[in-house]
Write a protein that holds these residues in place. Structure first.
Motif, PDB file in Angstrom:
ATOM      1  N   LEU A 178       0.829  -1.216   0.000  1.00 34.27           N
ATOM      2  CA  LEU A 178       0.000   0.000   0.000  1.00 34.27           C
ATOM      3  C   LEU A 178       0.856   1.256   0.000  1.00 34.27           C
ATOM      4  O   LEU A 178       0.535   2.255  -0.660  1.00 34.27           O
ATOM      5  N   GLN A 217      -6.344   2.962   4.526  1.00 38.15           N
ATOM      6  CA  GLN A 217      -6.001   1.538   4.596  1.00 38.15           C
ATOM      7  C   GLN A 217      -4.665   1.343   5.315  1.00 38.15           C
ATOM      8  O   GLN A 217      -4.488   0.400   6.104  1.00 38.15           O
ATOM      9  N   LEU A 220      -6.049   5.036   0.204  1.00 42.08           N
ATOM     10  CA  LEU A 220      -4.849   4.256   0.541  1.00 42.08           C
ATOM     11  C   LEU A 220      -4.338   4.638   1.935  1.00 42.08           C
ATOM     12  O   LEU A 220      -3.865   3.795   2.699  1.00 42.08           O
TER      13      LEU A 220
END
Length: 789
Positions: free
Chosen positions: A380, A404, A401
């Motif tokens: 990521l 996350q 992102l």
């Protein structure tokens, strides 16, 4: 019209007849369309297609924890490979395509002009251009200039913007031309974007003298957008093999682009892997420095205790330790090392506040979930850093992102804390067990137990130090054997045949258009055409008995002759036969036939004159009376003087009927009564009893009386004398009168305004249907072979 006898059956011959009549026009359109297609194919810019296949290697994270993968795919039965989809987006990214375009220099194009069009030369360009400006400037230029090779040393340059005027007085090698400037090869040429140097190519592909070369420099962003839009990447479910396809006007460029794109993609993936390796190596080196210092401190303490307590013969004293204590010591060392590694990892996570640094992977924490979370975290972070190169933190994808990453970091920290808590509990338990065992070793002196504690710390630090050294070597080996992510299954291959434009499709389209356009045009014209053309049109509009049709003839052939085999003469003979049949009940007097029409210029005078001639040729006594006293035309066909005739007889009671009858000079059976002087009151004149007197006189001396009357749709003259007629011939001119105008004839017939009414179609173009005269008579004409088509 309600009284029409409509034919419900479709006459296919009638449907296709208009198209068969125009077959020459259709064939001409097809030939023209095909000619244009061949010209287009000859000078079109062809596109060639290149294809390549690669296999995306699976990452370690995709090979493990299948339960997590299934949860991410939202179902047990969804088998789409997310890793392949992600890599496809990476391959199609502007960064990768831009790197490929830069290396291949696709932003500079060379065109060699031919007689009709210019051809791009990429593999062996006729010239070489060197720029003094940096690439950052060259990649933003949008210009085109032309070069004409004048000799082996000079060329003519035009179409370029110069940054400064040269002092031509001091430079005799440079000459001005009305269309450009002459330069020598290798000379520095100042432009608005920096100096350039042009040199010719030598060898087999040497620049030819007299050739015209166009050089086009495009902005790099424009070229990247073009190739990004043309690039097609496809794959199938349950497969990690993807197909790359690109179309280009130059065959070599399409193939080279795919090869370079795969190369740049592998380089990008290897760079990402190298970043992870570098981050891991940096982490291990930092830990080694700290552990080295701690190990040195422990070694120094051990040395001090040994010197102070004179503990030199530790080997013989170690026999007193029980086997269980040694095992416990090993477990203590391993547990303490795990706690230390977890602390190092937590410190590294807490230090990265921006979520942009990679975490070290595979450092030895004995838990698979931590390694998997670390791998996902690094993936990521790499994806976020890649997007930040061309975007900002506010990009929705970047924000997603970041969320996350934060979630993964929280999960990772929690997992590490849980693992640490478990190891601490194990460590305390092992320490308690060690104390229990040590208490049993009552013979061990206190000083030796102190040394044993120091030795334990020394073993922990030494084991951790050796473990970090091993991991550093593994990271160095990983860096040396890093493999590309894309395996080439099929190298790029460009077809030798162009994919666009396709010759078969273009020719087929030309055939369809060449045939369809004239057919559609004929159909549209027929749809908009409301004229009467043939007998079928007449029968569809009216229920009046059809007596015949007169074919179209040359303007010079106005009158038929006695020995005449033309279609026109045959048609009047047919009408003559029909009239004799329809008037066979009239005996002992003349049969009076009136000829009229809807409007002028329909050929009623022409019909009346030729019908009278046809009847006279059968040795019937015929009288032609011109009653169209407003616009007389029948006498013009016969070259009879029109100054004295019918109007003079009606207006002057002293004139006898025989005085106005003129004998035809070449035909003893044919007499004519001209209309006479045009009166101011024609309608009132025709209402005179003298008209009846004239018809009574003629009826006793002639077998047929043909009366040319006025157009019934314009004046009432014909209706005033219609009572003297035995039969009316209503003339309709083909290709002239409209179907709506025939309503007048139908109304006259329905209301019985004109006695014994029939209809005749004049000026029919039998070349578009059938014809008379072919194969009949003493001198039949033969049809040409193409007329039967």
């Amino acid at each position: 019209m309600s009284t029409k006898n409509m034919n419900q059956n479709i006459d296919f011959k009638e449907v296709i007849t208009p198209y068969l009549h125009k077959w020459k026009f259709i064939v001409l359109c097809v030939i023209v369309a095909i000619s244009f297609a061949f010209v287009y194919l000859r000078y079109a810019d062809y596109e060639y297609q290149a294809n390549a296949k690669i296999k995306i290697k699976e990452t370690e994270s995709n090979k493990t924890l299948p339960e997590i993968s299934q949860l991410q795919n939202y179902g047990l039965f969804k088998t789409e490979n997310n890793n392949v989809l992600d890599e496809i987006e990476v391959i199609k990214s502007r960064i990768i395509i831009e790197q490929a375009v830069k290396d291949l220099k696709f932003n500079i194009q060379y065109f060699v002009e031919g007689r009709i069009k210019a051809t791009e030369e990429y593999k062996n360009p006729p010239l070489n251009i060197n720029f003094s400006a940096p690439d950052s400037i060259i990649h933003t230029i949008d210009t085109t200039f032309n070069i004409k090779i004048q000799s082996a040393t000079n060329f003519l340059l035009k179409g370029i913007n110069f940054s400064e005027k040269l002092n031509f007085k001091n430079n005799e090698d440079v000459d001005l031309d009305d269309e450009g400037t002459v330069y020598a090869f290798g000379e520095s040429i100042p432009t608005s974007f920096g100096a350039i140097t042009i040199t010719p190519r030598i060898g087999e592909s040497a620049t030819k003298i007299g050739s015209n070369i166009k050089i086009k420099i495009n902005p790099l962003a424009t070229v990247v957008s073009k190739y990004k839009s043309n690039l097609i990447i496809g794959h199938q479910e349950m497969s990690s093999i993807i197909t790359l396809t690109i179309n280009d006007n130059v065959q070599e460029k399409a193939s080279l682009f795919l090869d370079k794109l795969i190369e740049k993609y592998n380089e990008d993936v290897q760079n990402d892997k190298q970043m992870v390796v570098d981050a891991t190596s940096e982490f291990i080196n930092n830990r080694l420095e700290i552990v080295s210092e701690e190990l040195g401190s422990v070694d120094s303490n051990a040395e001090t205790i040994q010197k102070t307590n004179k503990l030199t013969d530790l080997a013989t004293q170690s026999n007193i330790y029980l086997e269980s204590e040694r095992q416990n010591e090993d477990r203590l060392v391993e547990t303490a090392m795990q706690i230390q590694l977890i602390d190092y990892m937590n410190q590294h996570i807490d230090k990265d506040k921006d979520n942009t640094e990679l975490l070290p992977s595979n450092i030895g924490i004995a838990d698979n979930s931590v390694e998997q979370l670390t791998q996902q975290y690094n993936n990521l972070v790499l994806e976020k850093n890649r997007l930040l190169k061309n975007s900002s933190e506010k990009n929705p994808t970047v924000v997603n992102l970041t969320n996350q990453i934060n979630q993964l970091r929280t999960n990772l920290s929690q997992s590490l804390n849980n693992i640490k808590h478990t190891n601490e509990m194990n460590y305390n338990s092992l320490v308690a067990e060690n104390q229990r065992i040590s208490s049993r070793i009552y013979s061990a002196p206190k000083k030796q137990r102190q040394f044993r504690d120091i030795k334990r710390q020394q073993d922990i630090k030494e084991g951790l130090y050796l473990y970090l050294l091993e991991k550093r070597e593994e990271a160095a080996i990983t860096h040396g054997v890093s493999s590309p992510n894309a395996k080439i299954v099929d190298k790029s291959y460009a077809s030798s045949k162009p994919v666009a434009p396709k010759q078969s499709v273009i020719i087929l389209a030309a055939l369809i258009l060449g045939f369809g356009i004239p057919v559609a045009l004929i159909y549209l014209l027929n749809l908009l055409d409301d004229k009467v053309h043939n007998i079928n049109d007449v029968k569809k509009q009216v229920t009046i008995p059809f007596i015949g049709d007169i074919p179209k003839s040359k303007k010079s052939q106005k009158l038929i002759s006695k020995v005449d085999y033309t279609p026109k003469a045959e048609a009047f003979r047919m009408v003559r036969t029909n009239l004799e049949f329809m008037l066979q009940n009239i005996e002992n007097r003349a049969k009076v036939i009136f000829v009229t029409s809807t409007t002028s210029k329909e050929g009623k005078s022409h019909t009346a004159t030729n019908l009278a001639l046809s009847l006279s040729f059968s040795e019937k006594k015929v009288l032609l009376i011109e009653t169209d006293i407003r616009v007389p035309k029948a006498t013009n066909y016969l070259a009879v003087d029109n100054d004295f005739g019918l109007t003079n007889f009606i207006g002057n009671h002293k004139i006898e009927p025989q005085e106005i009858i003129f004998k035809h000079k070449d035909n003893v059976y044919f007499d004519v009564i001209p209309s006479g002087t045009i009166p101011p009151n024609p309608a009132e004149l025709l209402m005179s009893n003298r008209v009846k007197e004239l018809f009574d006189y003629a009826s006793e001396r002639y077998e047929y009386i043909i009366v040319d009357t006025a157009a019934i749709g314009l004046v009432t003259d014909t209706l005033l004398i219609s009572k003297y007629a035995d039969l009316f011939i209503f003339v309709a001119k083909a290709n002239y009168i409209t179907k709506k105008q025939l309503e007048l004839a139908q109304r006259m017939y329905t209301e019985n305004r004109l006695p014994n009414m029939t209809i005749l179609l004049n000026n029919v173009d039998h070349k578009k249907g059938y014809g008379y005269g072919y194969g009949y008579g003493n001198h039949p004409k033969k049809k040409k072979w193409w007329k039967f088509a």
